[in-house]
Design an enzyme around this catalytic site. Structure first.
Site, PDB file in Angstrom:
ATOM      1  N   TYR A  40     -14.874   5.331  -4.693  1.00 54.45           N
ATOM      2  CA  TYR A  40     -15.198   6.605  -4.052  1.00 54.45           C
ATOM      3  C   TYR A  40     -16.240   7.542  -4.856  1.00 54.45           C
ATOM      4  CZ  TYR A  40     -11.868   5.325  -0.570  1.00 54.45           C
ATOM      5  OH  TYR A  40     -10.976   4.650   0.469  1.00 54.45           O
ATOM      6  N   HIS A  94       0.848  -1.220   0.004  1.00 52.39           N
ATOM      7  CA  HIS A  94       0.012  -0.084  -0.101  1.00 52.39           C
ATOM      8  C   HIS A  94       0.931   1.095   0.153  1.00 52.39           C
ATOM      9  CE1 HIS A  94      -4.340   1.317   0.934  1.00 52.39           C
ATOM     10  NE2 HIS A  94      -3.328   2.784   0.929  1.00 52.39           N
TER      11      HIS A  94
HETATM   12  O1  IFM Z   1      -6.673   7.016   1.893  1.00 51.27           O
HETATM   13  C1  IFM Z   1      -6.609   6.500   0.732  1.00 51.27           C
HETATM   14  C2  IFM Z   1      -6.223   5.031   0.779  1.00 51.27           C
HETATM   15  O2  IFM Z   1      -4.864   4.934   0.928  1.00 51.27           O
HETATM   16  C3  IFM Z   1      -6.366   4.491  -0.570  1.00 51.27           C
HETATM   17  N1  IFM Z   1      -7.629   4.776  -1.107  1.00 51.27           N
HETATM   18  C4  IFM Z   1      -8.216   5.726  -1.201  1.00 51.27           C
HETATM   19  C5  IFM Z   1      -8.125   6.460   0.283  1.00 51.27           C
HETATM   20  C6  IFM Z   1      -8.695   7.802   0.443  1.00 51.27           C
HETATM   21  O3  IFM Z   1      -8.008   8.728  -0.538  1.00 51.27           O
END
Ligand code: IFM
Length: 441
Positions: free
Chosen positions: A288, A118
């Site tokens: 999102y 990550h």
């Molecule tokens: O915080 C991030 C995450 O690390 C990866 N996906 C999107 C999130 C919100 O921006």
């Protein structure tokens, strides 16, 4: 809402965003440590040095999840804790931390879902070119093997990479995330090497008799707008990753566009695409917001721009439109068949009230966002899409990358002065939702 009884209800975080303890127990420097310490890159000069101090407070955080009834925890392993320089034997203290963390989950009846990458690449590997260099693929497979070996008796669900699009294009193309390189040829090479390292890690997992399931998490979106621009953005954001992983080839329209506008894809070697298409057990989907686009001459090789939304926005400026999640999930089934899907991230940042001794922090907009999106998942399930689980992003307010601590995604608030945790209304709402949909309820 109605969901299958065995549907997994989880919460997600990532190592650099919550752990802190950046220099403890042999952890090496990552590209995010370097990026945060480069003036002007991260809001307020924030860093992940302390973050939520989850490295020390993890028992409290697991207790919080257990109290909410969260059944599964998606966390990530910091590569520089395992291999401080990105190569060589495992750092025992790094593995011990994750072993204790996972044992703590299992003791509380929480299933671990471990992400290998990550975004915290060891800085030493970036010094050798990072994801733009093919050498990193061998390094990642070596790292993955150390983690499978060190944790494989405890963890049985794995994700190789989180959001390869972000790693490659935000990290090496637009340069807004670490390592902060703005060079499209490098971004395309990085995307390929991330995907190749995914495929090889999946094969290594199988070859070594890995227990359980393995997949990859892609950040996908639902694109509409002017048809030609929408097809291009869909190719760039979605198909460039879905097609190689699930169909064994890059999409021809984007190959043509990149070759014409960026340069030859000479980093693709014979046999790579077969390796990238190693069968996976599930596809992780991070969602999102949708995208609406139109042609433009300003945005580099893609020549398009986002149409500003006139609907509700989150504090990130992201459009809130849950029906697009249903559309995306239905489309995945239509175009890619019956690969099991897991929503590995979904959530929203809002300007919540600052923690100030309240028992609960009211966050009605986040409750509405989560409800809308979980209903959208439910509609996809009702339409026959095989969605197996949902992980809210995020358990805790945390370090939101280049936005530092200004953007709060947690269902649990963190006071970054004293590190106290306070549940938000959304956490209690999620708790009740889980209780209503649990086996035996
Ligand atoms: O915080 C991030 C995450 O690390 C990866 N996906 C999107 C999130 C919100 O921006």
């Amino acid at each position: 809402m109605s969901f299958p009884r065995d549907f997994t209800w989880g919460a997600a975080t990532a190592a650099y965003q919550i752990e802190g303890a950046a220099k403890l127990d042999g952890r090496g420097e990552s590209i995010w440590d370097r990026f945060c310490n480069t003036p002007g890159k991260v809001a307020n000069g924030d860093t992940g040095d302390r973050a939520c101090d989850h490295y020390h407070r993890w028992p409290e955080d697991l207790d919080l999840m257990a109290a909410l009834g969260v059944r599964a925890y998606r966390f990530s392993i910091a590569w520089p804790r395992i291999q401080p320089d990105g190569r060589g034997p495992a750092n025992r203290k790094g593995l011990d931390f994750y072993r204790a963390l996972v044992e703590g989950m299992l003791e509380r009846g929480i299933s671990p879902l471990a992400t290998l990458y990550h975004w915290d690449l060891p800085q030493r590997l970036q010094d050798d070119g990072g994801w733009a260099s093919r050498e990193v693929v061998d390094r990642f497979v070596e790292y993955a093997a150390l983690v499978f070996d060190g944790l494989g008796d405890l963890v049985d669900t794995w994700i190789t990479h989180n959001e390869p699009w972000v790693t490659a294009f935000l990290g090496y193309g637009y340069g807004v995330k670490a390592p902060g390189v703005a060079d499209w040829p490098q971004a395309l090479a990085a995307a390929h090497h991330v995907l190749l390292s995914h495929g090889r890690a999946v094969n290594a997992f199988r070859d070594e008799g890995g227990r359980g399931e393995i997949g990859i998490t892609l950040d996908l979106t639902h694109v509409t707008g002017e048809p030609e621009a929408a097809r291009r953005l869909d190719g760039h954001r979605n198909r460039w990753f879905l097609d190689p992983v699930l169909r064994g080839g890059y999409p021809a329209d984007l190959v043509e566009l990149y070759e014409e506008r960026v340069g030859p894809l000479e980093f693709v070697q014979p046999g790579d695409l077969e390796e990238i298409a190693a069968p996976i057990d599930f596809l992780g989907v991070n969602f999102y917001q949708p995208a609406v686009v139109r042609p433009s001459s300003v945005d580099g090789p893609l020549a398009l721009e986002q149409v500003p939304s006139d609907g509700p926005l989150t504090a990130m400026g992201w459009t809130v439109e849950p029906t697009s999640l249903t559309s995306l999930l239905v489309r995945l089934k239509r175009d890619y068949g019956d690969v099991p899907l897991v929503i590995t991230e979904n959530g929203a940042s809002y300007d919540d009230p600052v923690p100030d001794g309240q028992a609960v922090i009211e966050d009605p907009e986040r409750v509405a966002y989560l409800r809308g999106h979980i209903e959208a998942v439910e509609r996809a399930v009702a339409a026959g899409v095989d969605v197996r689980g949902y992980y809210v992003w995020s358990l805790l307010d945390n370090f939101e990358w280049e936005h530092g601590y200004d953007r709060r995604f947690g269902i649990v608030a963190v006071d970054f002065e004293n590190l106290e945790r306070t549940p938000k209304r959304s956490a209690l709402w999620y708790r009740d939702l889980i209780a209503q949909h649990s086996e035996g309820s």
